[in-house]
Scaffold this motif. Structure first.
Motif, PDB file in Angstrom:
ATOM      1  N   LEU A   7       0.810  -1.217   0.000  1.00  0.00           N
ATOM      2  CA  LEU A   7       0.000   0.000   0.000  1.00  0.00           C
ATOM      3  C   LEU A   7       0.845   1.269   0.000  1.00  0.00           C
ATOM      4  O   LEU A   7       0.442   2.296  -0.573  1.00  0.00           O
ATOM      5  CB  LEU A   7      -0.920   0.003   1.225  1.00  0.00           C
ATOM      6  N   LEU A   8       2.008   1.225   0.625  1.00  0.00           N
ATOM      7  CA  LEU A   8       2.787   2.444   0.831  1.00  0.00           C
ATOM      8  C   LEU A   8       3.980   2.598  -0.099  1.00  0.00           C
ATOM      9  O   LEU A   8       4.331   3.715  -0.484  1.00  0.00           O
ATOM     10  CB  LEU A   8       3.287   2.499   2.283  1.00  0.00           C
ATOM     11  N   ARG A   9       4.616   1.492  -0.467  1.00  0.00           N
ATOM     12  CA  ARG A   9       5.892   1.610  -1.168  1.00  0.00           C
ATOM     13  C   ARG A   9       5.755   2.279  -2.536  1.00  0.00           C
ATOM     14  O   ARG A   9       6.528   3.193  -2.871  1.00  0.00           O
ATOM     15  CB  ARG A   9       6.545   0.235  -1.315  1.00  0.00           C
ATOM     16  N   ARG A  10       4.804   1.843  -3.338  1.00  0.00           N
ATOM     17  CA  ARG A  10       4.690   2.398  -4.687  1.00  0.00           C
ATOM     18  C   ARG A  10       4.350   3.894  -4.665  1.00  0.00           C
ATOM     19  O   ARG A  10       4.988   4.674  -5.389  1.00  0.00           O
ATOM     20  CB  ARG A  10       3.663   1.615  -5.505  1.00  0.00           C
ATOM     21  N   PRO A  11       3.374   4.350  -3.867  1.00  0.00           N
ATOM     22  CA  PRO A  11       3.144   5.801  -3.810  1.00  0.00           C
ATOM     23  C   PRO A  11       4.371   6.577  -3.363  1.00  0.00           C
ATOM     24  O   PRO A  11       4.633   7.677  -3.867  1.00  0.00           O
ATOM     25  CB  PRO A  11       1.998   5.932  -2.795  1.00  0.00           C
ATOM     26  N   MET A  12       5.139   6.008  -2.428  1.00  0.00           N
ATOM     27  CA  MET A  12       6.338   6.703  -1.966  1.00  0.00           C
ATOM     28  C   MET A  12       7.391   6.783  -3.066  1.00  0.00           C
ATOM     29  O   MET A  12       8.112   7.780  -3.171  1.00  0.00           O
ATOM     30  CB  MET A  12       6.896   6.007  -0.725  1.00  0.00           C
ATOM     31  N   MET A  13       7.473   5.741  -3.885  1.00  0.00           N
ATOM     32  CA  MET A  13       8.418   5.765  -5.002  1.00  0.00           C
ATOM     33  C   MET A  13       8.058   6.878  -5.985  1.00  0.00           C
ATOM     34  O   MET A  13       8.929   7.504  -6.588  1.00  0.00           O
ATOM     35  CB  MET A  13       8.411   4.415  -5.718  1.00  0.00           C
ATOM     36  N   VAL A  14       6.757   7.134  -6.132  1.00  0.00           N
ATOM     37  CA  VAL A  14       6.296   8.152  -7.071  1.00  0.00           C
ATOM     38  C   VAL A  14       6.431   9.560  -6.481  1.00  0.00           C
ATOM     39  O   VAL A  14       6.848  10.499  -7.163  1.00  0.00           O
ATOM     40  CB  VAL A  14       4.825   7.894  -7.467  1.00  0.00           C
ATOM     41  N   LEU A  15       6.103   9.702  -5.194  1.00  0.00           N
ATOM     42  CA  LEU A  15       6.001  11.024  -4.590  1.00  0.00           C
ATOM     43  C   LEU A  15       7.309  11.560  -4.029  1.00  0.00           C
ATOM     44  O   LEU A  15       7.421  12.763  -3.779  1.00  0.00           O
ATOM     45  CB  LEU A  15       4.949  10.987  -3.469  1.00  0.00           C
ATOM     46  N   MET A  16       8.286  10.687  -3.797  1.00  0.00           N
ATOM     47  CA  MET A  16       9.517  11.109  -3.148  1.00  0.00           C
ATOM     48  C   MET A  16      10.739  10.671  -3.941  1.00  0.00           C
ATOM     49  O   MET A  16      10.780   9.585  -4.492  1.00  0.00           O
ATOM     50  CB  MET A  16       9.611  10.510  -1.735  1.00  0.00           C
ATOM     51  N   LYS A  17      11.732  11.539  -3.966  1.00  0.00           N
ATOM     52  CA  LYS A  17      13.039  11.158  -4.489  1.00  0.00           C
ATOM     53  C   LYS A  17      13.877  10.604  -3.337  1.00  0.00           C
ATOM     54  O   LYS A  17      13.629  10.928  -2.175  1.00  0.00           O
ATOM     55  CB  LYS A  17      13.722  12.364  -5.135  1.00  0.00           C
ATOM     56  N   ARG A  18      14.865   9.778  -3.665  1.00  0.00           N
ATOM     57  CA  ARG A  18      15.632   9.083  -2.626  1.00  0.00           C
ATOM     58  C   ARG A  18      17.131   9.302  -2.835  1.00  0.00           C
ATOM     59  O   ARG A  18      17.627   9.203  -3.964  1.00  0.00           O
ATOM     60  CB  ARG A  18      15.316   7.581  -2.640  1.00  0.00           C
ATOM     61  N   PRO A  39       8.846   7.469  10.548  1.00  0.00           N
ATOM     62  CA  PRO A  39       8.756   6.010  10.589  1.00  0.00           C
ATOM     63  C   PRO A  39       8.441   5.389   9.231  1.00  0.00           C
ATOM     64  O   PRO A  39       8.973   4.321   8.900  1.00  0.00           O
ATOM     65  CB  PRO A  39       7.626   5.758  11.598  1.00  0.00           C
ATOM     66  N   ILE A  40       7.604   6.043   8.428  1.00  0.00           N
ATOM     67  CA  ILE A  40       7.232   5.491   7.127  1.00  0.00           C
ATOM     68  C   ILE A  40       8.416   5.541   6.173  1.00  0.00           C
ATOM     69  O   ILE A  40       8.737   4.551   5.493  1.00  0.00           O
ATOM     70  CB  ILE A  40       6.024   6.256   6.544  1.00  0.00           C
ATOM     71  N   VAL A  41       9.085   6.698   6.119  1.00  0.00           N
ATOM     72  CA  VAL A  41      10.235   6.845   5.223  1.00  0.00           C
ATOM     73  C   VAL A  41      11.365   5.919   5.660  1.00  0.00           C
ATOM     74  O   VAL A  41      12.012   5.262   4.840  1.00  0.00           O
ATOM     75  CB  VAL A  41      10.709   8.312   5.190  1.00  0.00           C
ATOM     76  N   PHE A  42      11.592   5.840   6.954  1.00  0.00           N
ATOM     77  CA  PHE A  42      12.673   5.014   7.473  1.00  0.00           C
ATOM     78  C   PHE A  42      12.394   3.533   7.217  1.00  0.00           C
ATOM     79  O   PHE A  42      13.296   2.773   6.847  1.00  0.00           O
ATOM     80  CB  PHE A  42      12.852   5.273   8.964  1.00  0.00           C
ATOM     81  N   ALA A  43      11.145   3.115   7.406  1.00  0.00           N
ATOM     82  CA  ALA A  43      10.784   1.724   7.123  1.00  0.00           C
ATOM     83  C   ALA A  43      11.001   1.392   5.652  1.00  0.00           C
ATOM     84  O   ALA A  43      11.429   0.281   5.308  1.00  0.00           O
ATOM     85  CB  ALA A  43       9.336   1.468   7.523  1.00  0.00           C
ATOM     86  N   HIS A  44      10.700   2.348   4.771  1.00  0.00           N
ATOM     87  CA  HIS A  44      10.931   2.159   3.335  1.00  0.00           C
ATOM     88  C   HIS A  44      12.419   1.932   3.063  1.00  0.00           C
ATOM     89  O   HIS A  44      12.799   1.031   2.298  1.00  0.00           O
ATOM     90  CB  HIS A  44      10.423   3.397   2.589  1.00  0.00           C
ATOM     91  N   PHE A  45      13.263   2.730   3.701  1.00  0.00           N
ATOM     92  CA  PHE A  45      14.708   2.594   3.540  1.00  0.00           C
ATOM     93  C   PHE A  45      15.184   1.203   3.964  1.00  0.00           C
ATOM     94  O   PHE A  45      15.922   0.527   3.233  1.00  0.00           O
ATOM     95  CB  PHE A  45      15.398   3.678   4.376  1.00  0.00           C
ATOM     96  N   LEU A  46      14.748   0.760   5.121  1.00  0.00           N
ATOM     97  CA  LEU A  46      15.167  -0.565   5.601  1.00  0.00           C
ATOM     98  C   LEU A  46      14.602  -1.676   4.728  1.00  0.00           C
ATOM     99  O   LEU A  46      15.302  -2.645   4.395  1.00  0.00           O
ATOM    100  CB  LEU A  46      14.713  -0.767   7.054  1.00  0.00           C
ATOM    101  N   PHE A  47      13.340  -1.535   4.331  1.00  0.00           N
ATOM    102  CA  PHE A  47      12.693  -2.566   3.517  1.00  0.00           C
ATOM    103  C   PHE A  47      13.411  -2.734   2.185  1.00  0.00           C
ATOM    104  O   PHE A  47      13.675  -3.859   1.737  1.00  0.00           O
ATOM    105  CB  PHE A  47      11.229  -2.191   3.278  1.00  0.00           C
TER     106      PHE A  47
END
Length: 264
Positions: free
Chosen positions: A22-33, A59-67
């Motif tokens: 639910l979260l990873r794909r929107p974050m890939m679109v909305l945020m640069k890394r 927590p959401i951004v950090f979890a994405h980084f670890l995942f």
């Protein structure tokens, strides 16, 4: 072995995989890394990973980084979040650890964190215990929970400096700004060396020494990310030690206090 195969091998809980979908794909679109240092995460075995805290989005951004670094993390989170419809179910079912503050059950959070590390999990603890109150968003004086878990288990203690989430959601604010796309910066460093403390009694002095090493390293890496010099003295703000339980919260509610005035 592919990344998907490694995750399947780890047998992530269904709720964890659902949250990732639910979260990873929107974050890939909305945020640069801009992520560096994932090689410092142990490939196997438990460890504590500790970032600075600048936004409710952390927590959401950090979890994405670890995942995406092939090491999903398990947070200590305020017990009140476990009572929120759907969110509470996701937290419980995905194996997150509730923090019971100011109650007889507080020590169970610490024991759960120890158990998670010993089971080979990456346990995320924000050492400040709350979003920084420093006006320039430098880390505050850390609580001792992360160091306590690392010393008790003798596991790696990984410092992480993060920057950028505050541009999406400023500290203690509810105003979200997704555009233009913001860059989420993550820098994971080598484990903080605590080996000289292992054979000493885990008392207040040792916990403070270990925590100060962690916070000094996080601040040093953050200074490199920001290309700025940090304050010469530690910022104490409202943070305090929690040596009774050794627990910290990853997410703060709206009652956490007034927002700091962030300097441009």
């Amino acid at each position: 072995m592919s990344r998907a195969s490694r995750r399947q091998r780890r047998r992530l809980p269904f709720a964890y995989r659902l949250a990732a979908v639910l979260l990873r794909r929107p974050m890939m679109v909305l945020m640069k890394r801009d992520w560096q240092g994932a090689e410092n995460f142990p490939a196997t075995g438990g460890f504590v990973v500790s970032p600075n805290h600048i936004s409710y989005v952390d927590p959401i951004v950090f979890a994405h980084f670890l995942f995406d670094s092939d090491r999903e993390c398990y947070f200590l989170a305020k017990d009140g979040l476990f009572k929120v419809p759907f969110v509470g179910w996701v937290l419980r079912a995905s194996g997150q650890i509730p923090v019971y503050r100011n109650s007889a059950a507080a020590a169970s959070s610490y024991r759960s964190a120890l158990d998670a590390v010993r089971e080979g999990k990456a346990v995320a603890i924000f050492p400040e215990g709350t979003i920084t109150r420093d006006p320039a968003l430098w880390p505050m004086r850390g609580k001792t929970g992360a160091a306590r878990v690392a010393l008790e288990t003798r596991c790696p203690l990984i410092p992480v400096a993060q920057w950028g989430a505050h541009e999406i959601l400023p500290p203690y604010s509810k105003k979200v700004g997704l555009f233009p796309r913001r860059t989420m910066v993550m820098r994971a460093g080598p484990p903080v060396d605590l080996s000289d403390l292992y054979d000493r009694p885990v008392d207040t002095k040792v916990l403070r020494e270990a925590t100060d090493r962690l916070m000094a390293r996080i601040t040093e890496m953050l200074a490199e990310v920001r290309h700025e010099q940090p304050p010469t003295s530690a910022v104490t703000g409202g943070a305090s030690d929690d040596t009774a339980t050794g627990t910290d919260s990853t997410t703060d509610g709206p009652d956490a206090g007034p927002p700091p005035q962030v300097r441009p």
